[in-house]
Design a protein around this motif. Structure first.
Motif, short mmCIF file in Angstrom:
data_model
loop_
_atom_site.label_atom_id
_atom_site.label_comp_id
_atom_site.label_asym_id
_atom_site.label_seq_id
_atom_site.Cartn_x
_atom_site.Cartn_y
_atom_site.Cartn_z
N GLY A 119 0.79 -1.23 0.00
CA GLY A 119 0.00 0.00 0.00
C GLY A 119 0.82 1.27 0.00
N GLY A 120 2.07 1.21 -0.48
CA GLY A 120 2.89 2.42 -0.57
C GLY A 120 2.34 3.40 -1.60
N PHE A 121 2.75 4.65 -1.47
CA PHE A 121 2.26 5.71 -2.36
C PHE A 121 3.21 5.84 -3.54
N LEU A 122 2.70 5.54 -4.74
CA LEU A 122 3.52 5.61 -5.94
C LEU A 122 2.84 6.55 -6.93
N PRO A 123 3.10 7.86 -6.86
CA PRO A 123 2.46 8.79 -7.78
C PRO A 123 2.95 8.56 -9.20
N ARG A 124 2.17 9.07 -10.17
CA ARG A 124 2.61 8.95 -11.56
C ARG A 124 3.90 9.74 -11.75
N ASP A 125 4.69 9.32 -12.70
CA ASP A 125 5.98 9.97 -12.93
C ASP A 125 5.83 11.43 -13.33
N ASP A 126 4.69 11.75 -14.01
CA ASP A 126 4.53 13.11 -14.53
C ASP A 126 3.83 14.04 -13.53
N THR A 127 3.52 13.56 -12.35
CA THR A 127 2.84 14.41 -11.37
C THR A 127 3.83 15.40 -10.77
N ARG A 128 3.46 16.67 -10.83
CA ARG A 128 4.35 17.71 -10.27
C ARG A 128 3.79 18.34 -9.01
N ASN A 129 2.48 18.09 -8.74
CA ASN A 129 1.86 18.65 -7.54
C ASN A 129 1.35 17.53 -6.64
N ILE A 130 1.83 17.53 -5.40
CA ILE A 130 1.39 16.50 -4.45
C ILE A 130 0.93 17.19 -3.18
N LEU A 131 -0.25 16.80 -2.70
CA LEU A 131 -0.73 17.30 -1.41
C LEU A 131 -0.96 16.12 -0.48
N LEU A 132 -0.40 16.19 0.72
CA LEU A 132 -0.63 15.15 1.73
C LEU A 132 -1.46 15.75 2.86
N VAL A 133 -2.47 15.02 3.29
CA VAL A 133 -3.33 15.48 4.37
C VAL A 133 -3.39 14.35 5.38
N GLY A 134 -2.96 14.60 6.62
CA GLY A 134 -2.97 13.48 7.55
C GLY A 134 -2.89 13.91 8.99
N ASP A 135 -3.21 12.95 9.85
CA ASP A 135 -3.14 13.25 11.29
C ASP A 135 -1.88 12.62 11.87
N HIS A 136 -1.83 12.67 13.19
CA HIS A 136 -0.64 12.28 13.92
C HIS A 136 -0.14 10.87 13.58
N CYS A 137 -1.07 9.90 13.44
CA CYS A 137 -0.57 8.54 13.21
C CYS A 137 -0.19 8.31 11.74
N THR A 153 9.17 18.79 -7.58
CA THR A 153 7.76 18.51 -7.25
C THR A 153 7.28 19.62 -6.32
N ARG A 154 6.05 20.09 -6.56
CA ARG A 154 5.46 21.04 -5.60
C ARG A 154 4.76 20.22 -4.54
N ALA A 155 5.38 20.10 -3.39
CA ALA A 155 4.84 19.21 -2.35
C ALA A 155 4.34 20.03 -1.17
N GLU A 156 3.12 19.69 -0.77
CA GLU A 156 2.54 20.39 0.36
C GLU A 156 1.98 19.36 1.33
N ALA A 157 2.03 19.66 2.63
CA ALA A 157 1.43 18.75 3.61
C ALA A 157 0.64 19.55 4.64
N ILE A 158 -0.54 19.01 4.98
CA ILE A 158 -1.32 19.59 6.07
C ILE A 158 -1.41 18.51 7.14
N VAL A 159 -0.93 18.82 8.33
CA VAL A 159 -0.86 17.81 9.38
C VAL A 159 -1.58 18.30 10.62
N GLU A 160 -2.43 17.44 11.18
CA GLU A 160 -3.02 17.76 12.48
C GLU A 160 -2.36 16.87 13.53
N VAL A 161 -1.78 17.52 14.54
CA VAL A 161 -1.21 16.77 15.67
C VAL A 161 -2.05 17.05 16.90
N VAL A 162 -1.87 16.22 17.92
CA VAL A 162 -2.67 16.42 19.13
C VAL A 162 -2.30 17.76 19.76
N ASP A 163 -1.01 18.05 19.77
CA ASP A 163 -0.51 19.29 20.35
C ASP A 163 0.66 19.75 19.50
#
Ligand SMILES: Cc1cc2nc3c(=O)[nH]c(=O)nc-3n(C[C@H](O)[C@H](O)[C@H](O)COP(=O)(O)OP(=O)(O)OC[C@H]3O[C@@H](n4cnc5c(N)ncnc54)[C@H](O)[C@@H]3O)c2cc1C
Length: 267
Positions: A119-137, A153-163
């Motif tokens: 279940g690893g993340f394997l984006p297409r080779d031509d993808t230049r924009n990646i957004l990750l959205v995830g919580d603490h775990c 690659t234009r990589a962005e991440a939005i992360v929610e942590v407990v604190d």
């Protein structure tokens, strides 16, 4: 090691899926990366063990309350089959056996892992924009994915942590832009709000989401309404829409050991 077993689980389709033998590992090092994240480096025979890309997950087997072993899903943070070592990171936020095991883990302890990680993340080779959205775990998965993305690659991440004291350095050749939010109200609520506020670029963007099951569904619903398509292993740049979605529940409120196959397709 034991011989491979077969199962006809939900994905076995009745034909049976081969399960590779579990590996028994010994904890070599335990590090408290942040107040709520414990890194465990374990050693053992990993010859031939595989993981299919960054963010792939395995099954960990640790002692349960009744004296037997329980199985939980964890992400391969790093592994080196030749050195025979693997690194896992355990969030200290659930009230369950895996979290309890990690909280008390010490060098010399043992654990078992499944024969491979999927279940690893394997984006297409031509993808230049990646957004990750995830919580603490999902932090171990996001850390591994961001380290794998190439420069350019234009990589962005939005992360929610407990604190906010659970923030850590997320880096990689793509020099990701990371937005940290602290849990406030229901877990994952800040992720839903952040995604609703986002404006997406015109160019194709792949969006990876890993968090609580209900929160993942809300985000998924919103993105599908924006014209996103779910990712398939065979999608090409031409048939994929501008937004390609990869969603997975990492846990479910009030549920122990939630399925690692939950991508929200039933919604
Ligand atoms: C593909 C995949 C990869 C994962 N990778 C990681 C990883 O690398 N690191 C990591 O820490 N977790 C990871 N998880 C999540 C982890 O499997 C769950 O949090 C798991 O339920 C923890 O097991 P436990 O025995 O501590 O708690 P359980 O016995 O499973 O659950 C006990 C209680 O705790 C609650 N709970 C479970 N998880 C959480 C949580 N994250 N936050 C708040 N409450 C929770 C449950 O709702 C339940 O009420 C992953 C999950 C998936 C599906």
């Amino acid at each position: 090691m034991t011989t491979p077993q077969t199962s006809a689980g939900p994905r076995g389709g009745g034909r049976g899926r081969q399960r590779l033998p579990r590996r028994r590992l010994t904890v070599a090092e335990v590090t408290r990366v942040t107040p709520r994240l414990v890194r465990v480096r374990a050693e053992g025979d990993l010859a031939g063990w595989t993981a299919d890309g960054p963010g792939a997950h395995l099954k960990v087997f640790v002692p349960g309350a009744d004296g037997g072993n329980v199985m939980r899903s964890y992400t391969v943070r790093r592994y080196d089959p030749e050195q025979g070592e693997i690194v896992l990171e355990f969030g200290i936020h659930a009230d369950g056996p895996a979290t309890r095991w990690a909280s008390a883990a010490a060098p010399g302890d043992t654990l078992e892992i499944s024969g491979q990680a999927r279940g690893g993340f394997l984006p297409r080779d031509d993808t230049r924009n990646i957004l990750l959205v995830g919580d603490h775990c999902a932090l171990p998965a996001m850390s591994s994915i961001l380290e794998s993305l190439p420069a350019g690659t234009r990589a962005e991440a939005i992360v929610e942590v407990v604190d906010l004291d659970d923030r850590l350095s997320l880096s990689g050749p793509a020099e990701p832009v990371v937005t940290w939010t602290a849990e406030s109200g229901r877990p994952g609520g800040q992720l839903v709000a952040a995604v609703r506020d986002m404006r997406f670029p015109e160019e194709p963007t792949e969006i990876w989401v890993g968090c609580e099951a209900g929160v993942m569904r809300e985000i998924r619903r919103h993105l599908l309404a924006q014209g996103a398509r779910r990712a398939t292993r065979t999608a090409t740049a031409l048939d994929a829409g501008p937004l390609t979605l990869h969603t997975r529940a990492y846990w479910k409120l009030n549920t122990a050991n939630h399925s690692d196959h939950d991508t929200g397709e039933d919604d």
